[in-house]
Design a protein around this motif. Structure first.
Motif, PDB file in Angstrom:
ATOM      1  N   UNK A 173       7.983 -12.811   2.461  1.00  0.00           N
ATOM      2  CA  UNK A 173       7.070 -13.977   2.102  1.00  0.00           C
ATOM      3  C   UNK A 173       6.644 -13.731   0.649  1.00  0.00           C
ATOM      4  N   UNK A 174       6.275 -14.925   0.029  1.00  0.00           N
ATOM      5  CA  UNK A 174       5.784 -14.881  -1.202  1.00  0.00           C
ATOM      6  C   UNK A 174       4.666 -14.374  -1.513  1.00  0.00           C
ATOM      7  N   UNK A 175       3.712 -14.185  -0.489  1.00  0.00           N
ATOM      8  CA  UNK A 175       2.441 -13.441  -0.705  1.00  0.00           C
ATOM      9  C   UNK A 175       2.772 -11.954  -1.070  1.00  0.00           C
ATOM     10  N   UNK A 176       3.860 -11.537  -0.170  1.00  0.00           N
ATOM     11  CA  UNK A 176       4.043 -10.205  -0.150  1.00  0.00           C
ATOM     12  C   UNK A 176       4.621 -10.092  -1.468  1.00  0.00           C
ATOM     13  N   UNK A 177       5.283 -10.516  -1.905  1.00  0.00           N
ATOM     14  CA  UNK A 177       6.055 -10.520  -3.239  1.00  0.00           C
ATOM     15  C   UNK A 177       4.924 -10.464  -4.350  1.00  0.00           C
ATOM     16  N   UNK A 178       4.020 -11.396  -4.383  1.00  0.00           N
ATOM     17  CA  UNK A 178       2.971 -11.356  -5.274  1.00  0.00           C
ATOM     18  C   UNK A 178       2.317  -9.726  -5.271  1.00  0.00           C
ATOM     19  N   UNK A 179       1.817  -9.471  -4.032  1.00  0.00           N
ATOM     20  CA  UNK A 179       1.272  -8.143  -3.903  1.00  0.00           C
ATOM     21  C   UNK A 179       2.159  -7.046  -4.338  1.00  0.00           C
ATOM     22  N   UNK A 180       3.449  -7.194  -4.229  1.00  0.00           N
ATOM     23  CA  UNK A 180       4.116  -6.009  -4.534  1.00  0.00           C
ATOM     24  C   UNK A 180       4.263  -6.008  -6.091  1.00  0.00           C
ATOM     25  N   UNK A 181       4.463  -7.164  -6.663  1.00  0.00           N
ATOM     26  CA  UNK A 181       4.527  -7.332  -8.258  1.00  0.00           C
ATOM     27  C   UNK A 181       3.189  -6.568  -8.786  1.00  0.00           C
ATOM     28  N   UNK A 182       2.270  -6.912  -8.267  1.00  0.00           N
ATOM     29  CA  UNK A 182       0.706  -6.589  -8.695  1.00  0.00           C
ATOM     30  C   UNK A 182       0.872  -5.026  -8.660  1.00  0.00           C
ATOM     31  N   UNK A 183       1.264  -4.422  -7.701  1.00  0.00           N
ATOM     32  CA  UNK A 183       1.498  -2.656  -7.674  1.00  0.00           C
ATOM     33  C   UNK A 183       2.276  -2.331  -8.828  1.00  0.00           C
ATOM     34  N   UNK A 184       3.332  -3.074  -9.007  1.00  0.00           N
ATOM     35  CA  UNK A 184       4.285  -2.689 -10.004  1.00  0.00           C
ATOM     36  C   UNK A 184       3.636  -2.874 -11.476  1.00  0.00           C
ATOM     37  N   UNK A 234       0.938  -1.289   0.036  1.00  0.00           N
ATOM     38  CA  UNK A 234      -0.005   0.053  -0.022  1.00  0.00           C
ATOM     39  C   UNK A 234       0.721   1.056  -0.193  1.00  0.00           C
ATOM     40  N   UNK A 235       2.099   1.102   0.779  1.00  0.00           N
ATOM     41  CA  UNK A 235       2.748   2.558   0.945  1.00  0.00           C
ATOM     42  C   UNK A 235       3.420   2.469  -0.535  1.00  0.00           C
ATOM     43  N   UNK A 236       3.970   1.402  -1.112  1.00  0.00           N
ATOM     44  CA  UNK A 236       4.515   1.623  -2.774  1.00  0.00           C
ATOM     45  C   UNK A 236       3.389   2.179  -3.622  1.00  0.00           C
ATOM     46  N   UNK A 237       2.096   1.830  -3.603  1.00  0.00           N
ATOM     47  CA  UNK A 237       1.186   2.371  -4.319  1.00  0.00           C
ATOM     48  C   UNK A 237       1.023   3.914  -4.095  1.00  0.00           C
ATOM     49  N   UNK A 238       0.871   4.235  -3.021  1.00  0.00           N
ATOM     50  CA  UNK A 238       0.938   5.871  -2.569  1.00  0.00           C
ATOM     51  C   UNK A 238       2.158   6.419  -3.315  1.00  0.00           C
ATOM     52  N   UNK A 239       3.241   5.845  -2.923  1.00  0.00           N
ATOM     53  CA  UNK A 239       4.604   6.376  -3.339  1.00  0.00           C
ATOM     54  C   UNK A 239       4.506   6.511  -5.018  1.00  0.00           C
TER      55      UNK A 239
END
Length: 461
Positions: free
Chosen positions: A251-262, A222-227
């Protein structure tokens, strides 16, 4: 040096005025309005400007010094510290000190690395084609070197074709190449705590950095999306495996969420995997989850020996020409001799053997740290080269660093790793790698534990 005409922007707050002034110093260092080496107004001058007593200004400057923002020199004044210079905290040439500091070299796993290097050099000296290794090579490395790079990347789960590999002079060089090829004037998204090399590369390329919040699992999506929305930057530098300085493994779940934002915001990812070889069975790298937008960096110097300054940058094949141009502009040609050792070690298993020895030594040193510091709150991975130690709120990290320095112990203050040094957390990174032996490390950790347990608080507790 004449004093700056700095005037603090004081926010309305319930706290004391001296703390608000210290906060203003931190904010203006972060904004670039106060620069390293500048002399702040005298106590009397600033008291007149803000309408406060000289005693309040004295306490404000003392608080800023406790936070590591300024340094007072008797008879000269109060000066802004250079919060980006590790050398002032870890003079590596001074071997009379125990080095647990920020610029520590990786562990030397017994004599195995030295013996392997000696054998490799002897083998090169006996080769009939040694002359071919004494000249220049292709800017992005030879076919054999790129193939070796792909094989090394595969050990950490990164799938790459040979034509996706650029051979670099270490991971730092690869970082510069990636940012020079990807970044726009909008700048770079970075972890709020990150390796100083990322900040140095961005600064050298004159790219603004936009910090993104972290938690115990790494970058917060969420912080990445705001940035992304606020900055307009479309390049992210991050270390999801063996994060430096906190050692977190995302963790893998966080990595997937990070990729989705990118993917949503069209962000390219520069994934630092230089320390990933130390972590066994880590989640899949971002380069596997999002190969179309991930530029993955690895090297051999952290996993084998520091002198082997050979790195590999995996990027989409379409970027190869741009990366070769950037390599030509920065080093022209890497060292064929070092690259040949890298190729040999990857092929014959020496690199893996050294990696495993380093994992084992790191694990032993982490166990030693747990025995000495176990009742203090810190974060660490079982095979990490360092740990991240939170300092009790009644003390300041820089206070501890300076007390340790007086006892010939070097530590790494948090602001060296902070994208906004004025807002660095009250913590230190403790390297377990540079001590020349476990016995020396034990002595250093014992001193650190004594300082942490000491009741010698600052006057401003």
């Amino acid at each position: 040096m004449p004093a700056t005409t700095w005037t603090p922007r004081l926010r309305r707050a319930r706290g004391p005025l001296y703390a608000a002034i210290a906060d203003a110093i931190a904010a203006d260092i972060t904004r670039g309005k106060l620069h390293a080496g500048e002399r702040l107004p005298t106590h009397r001058e600033l008291a007149t400007v803000v309408g406060a007593s000289i005693g309040t200004i004295t306490r404000a400057y003392a608080e800023a010094e406790r936070r590591g923002l300024v340094r007072s020199q008797v008879g000269s004044g109060t000066f802004v510290r250079d919060l980006t210079d590790p050398a002032s905290y870890s003079p590596m040439l001074d071997r009379s000190r125990i080095d647990l500091g920020p610029t520590a070299a990786p562990i030397v796993a017994g004599d195995l690395g030295h013996c392997a290097l000696s054998a490799a050099l002897a083998g090169l000296a006996a080769r009939a084609d040694l002359g071919a290794l004494a000249g220049y090579q292709a800017h992005g490395g030879s076919e054999a070197q790129r193939a070796a790079g792909a094989r090394w990347l595969a050990t950490t789960g990164v799938e790459a074709e040979d034509d996706e590999i650029t051979v670099c002079s270490g991971a730092q060089h690869a970082t510069v190449l990636a940012l020079s090829a990807l970044a726009s004037p909008a700048g770079v998204l970075v972890e709020e705590l990150t390796h100083p090399g990322v900040l140095a590369a961005a600064g050298w390329l004159r790219l603004p950095t936009h910090p993104v919040a972290l938690d115990q699992h790494g970058l917060v999506p969420d912080a990445l999306a705001r940035a992304c929305r606020d900055s307009g930057a479309r390049v992210l530098c991050c270390t999801p495996t063996h994060h430096n300085p906190t050692t977190a493994v995302m963790p893998k779940e966080r990595r997937l969420a990070l990729v989705a934002v990118c993917r949503e915001y069209g962000v390219s990812i520069v994934e630092d995997g230089a320390l990933a070889p130390l972590v066994a069975d880590s989640p899949p790298p971002l380069a596997r989850l999002a190969p179309e937008r991930t530029w993955h960096i690895t090297s051999l110097s952290k996993a084998t020996i520091p002198a082997l300054r050979v790195g590999f940058l995996r990027a989409p094949a379409a970027a190869r020409r741009a990366l070769e141009t950037a390599a030509a502009a920065t080093v022209w040609s890497g060292s064929p001799l070092l690259a040949e050792i890298a190729v040999q070690w990857i092929a014959d298993g020496t690199a893996i053997a050294l990696r495993d020895a380093r994992r084992a030594e790191a694990a032993a040193r982490q166990q030693l740290a747990a025995a000495r510091l176990g009742h203090w709150h810190y974060r660490a991975h079982p095979t990490a080269y360092f740990l991240w130690l939170d300092i009790p709120p009644q003390r300041r990290a820089l206070e501890l660093v300076e007390q340790a320095h007086a006892r010939d112990l070097l530590l790494g203050p948090s602001h060296l790793f902070a994208a906004r040094p004025g807002n660095a957390p009250n913590a230190i990174r403790v390297s377990l790698a540079a001590a020349r032996s476990r016995a020396e490390l034990d002595r250093g950790l014992t001193i650190l534990a004594e300082l942490l347990d000491s009741p010698a608080w600052s006057a401003l507790q």
